[in-house]
Design a protein around this motif. Structure first.
Motif, PDB file in Angstrom:
ATOM      1  N   TRP A 118       0.818  -1.209   0.000  1.00  0.00           N
ATOM      2  CA  TRP A 118       0.000   0.000   0.000  1.00  0.00           C
ATOM      3  C   TRP A 118       0.852   1.260   0.000  1.00  0.00           C
ATOM      4  O   TRP A 118       0.500   2.252  -0.639  1.00  0.00           O
ATOM      5  N   GLU A 119       1.985   1.234   0.696  1.00  0.00           N
ATOM      6  CA  GLU A 119       2.873   2.404   0.698  1.00  0.00           C
ATOM      7  C   GLU A 119       3.373   2.674  -0.711  1.00  0.00           C
ATOM      8  O   GLU A 119       3.407   3.821  -1.170  1.00  0.00           O
ATOM      9  N   GLU A 126       0.512   4.047  -2.848  1.00  0.00           N
ATOM     10  CA  GLU A 126       0.270   5.464  -2.570  1.00  0.00           C
ATOM     11  C   GLU A 126       1.306   6.329  -3.270  1.00  0.00           C
ATOM     12  O   GLU A 126       0.980   7.399  -3.826  1.00  0.00           O
ATOM     13  N   TRP A 135      -7.372  -1.698   1.009  1.00  0.00           N
ATOM     14  CA  TRP A 135      -6.639  -0.427   0.864  1.00  0.00           C
ATOM     15  C   TRP A 135      -7.619   0.731   0.711  1.00  0.00           C
ATOM     16  O   TRP A 135      -7.482   1.773   1.372  1.00  0.00           O
ATOM     17  N   SER A 179      -8.485   3.817   3.528  1.00  0.00           N
ATOM     18  CA  SER A 179      -8.371   5.242   3.210  1.00  0.00           C
ATOM     19  C   SER A 179      -9.624   6.010   3.614  1.00  0.00           C
ATOM     20  O   SER A 179      -9.564   7.223   3.847  1.00  0.00           O
ATOM     21  N   LYS A 219      -7.854   2.593  -8.789  1.00  0.00           N
ATOM     22  CA  LYS A 219      -6.772   2.247  -7.874  1.00  0.00           C
ATOM     23  C   LYS A 219      -6.304   0.808  -8.047  1.00  0.00           C
ATOM     24  O   LYS A 219      -5.214   0.455  -7.600  1.00  0.00           O
TER      25      LYS A 219
END
Length: 332
Positions: free
Chosen positions: A38-39, A42, A160, A164, A313
């Protein structure tokens, strides 16, 4: 000019660190593994196309789709291109030696295409196909859904997106709409368990049940579960909702070309604009797609419906996963 400025100011990519070699099941994934993907996803969301293309230049994705797909297959292929790579493979098994007179085994097909490509993505009708592929593949394997077993990247994506909206997955109660025996449900429950979610509420078609293995996963994680009788009841009981198509094809068939759909979905299972404006204004909703009458297009402009955000996404999530697995493979 804008693209050049974005590229110049883009922060450095997160360092690639050790994920599991394959992504065929979420049963063994740790919280840190999700966070790592996920990092990077992003970071990709905020990076220019030129920056992304330097992530894995020349990488080749092998696509082995023994079963129909739109969003999953195309998002993987787009993801490979976004990070500087390309893809080869098939999306119709009847065009291959695995689907014609020779009936080449899955293991041989994986070893052949794994000798051409740097990473493989597999969708298959057999429950154990991803594990069998990982056992013989010379390169990392990603499951894009196998039989009724799991659909890891869809669960990674949806968790994810939900995080958010909720800031945290710990302690949340999630509503699940659709058949709880679906492969996506198994991956989702593994993920929720890893993040110590509080529980799950199922809104399921008549005649379906929560399978024993899903119940066992929930019990090990000490997550509560129950069923709801309507969309209204569900919305009042949960922090977020994830929906799958209410009518599913047979995941053990490569393609289901004829199917008589129900004339009209029972209103108990419909999340329409009227219901959401009355009851669910603060509850985020996502849908794996392809959506049907359970989430009508009239909901698209509602602030808590994130169907197309999830579609967009999905490319970044899968690009991030490919990048991490490729980096790990090259270090080995």
């Amino acid at each position: 000019m804008t693209q050049q400025l974005m590229s110049a100011q883009a922060p450095p990519a997160p360092p690639a660190t050790g994920l599991p070699r394959h992504a065929v099941s979420l049963s063994s994934w740790r919280r840190a593994d999700y966070e790592r993907v996920w990092e990077r996803a992003e970071w990709m969301l905020g990076s220019s196309t030129e920056t992304l293309a330097r992530t894995a230049p020349g990488a080749l994705l092998g696509v082995l789709f023994y079963q129909n797909s739109t969003r999953t297959r195309l998002s993987f292929e787009v993801a490979a291109r976004r990070i500087g790579g390309s893809s080869v493979g098939f999306c119709d098994v009847t065009t291959t030696r695995a689907g014609d007179f020779y009936q080449e085994s899955l293991e041989d097909t994986v070893r052949v295409i794994g000798s051409y490509a740097d990473i493989l993505v597999l969708r298959h009708t057999d429950d154990d196909a991803a594990e069998r592929a990982a056992a013989v593949s010379p390169v990392p394997v990603v499951s894009a859904g196998t039989g009724d077993r799991e659909h890891p990247t869809q669960a990674m994506l949806d968790l994810w997106v939900l995080r958010s909206k909720l800031d945290s997955l710990t302690g949340v109660t999630v509503g699940y709409v659709g058949d709880p025996a679906c492969r996506y449900a198994r991956s989702l429950v593994h993920g929720l368990a890893t993040f110590h979610a509080a529980g799950i509420v199922f809104l399921s078609p008549d005649g379906t049940r929560v399978p024993d293995d899903v119940r066992a996963t929930l019990a090990r994680a000490r997550m509560s579960w129950r069923t709801a009788g309507s969309a209204t009841e569900l919305l009042r009981a949960v922090d977020a909702v994830t929906i799958i198509p209410f009518e599913l094809s047979d995941f053990h068939e490569s393609a289901v070309r004829s199917h008589t759909r129900s004339a009209r979905l029972d209103q108990r299972f419909v999340f329409d604009a009227g219901l959401l404006s009355r009851t669910g204004t603060g509850v985020p909703l996502i849908h794996t797609g392809p959506r049907g009458p359970e989430l009508p297009p009239e909901t698209d402009d509602l602030p808590n419906v994130h169907y197309f955000e999830g579609v967009t996404k999905g490319v970044h999530l899968r690009a991030a996963l490919l990048a991490e697995l490729l980096a790990g493979h090259r270090r080995r």
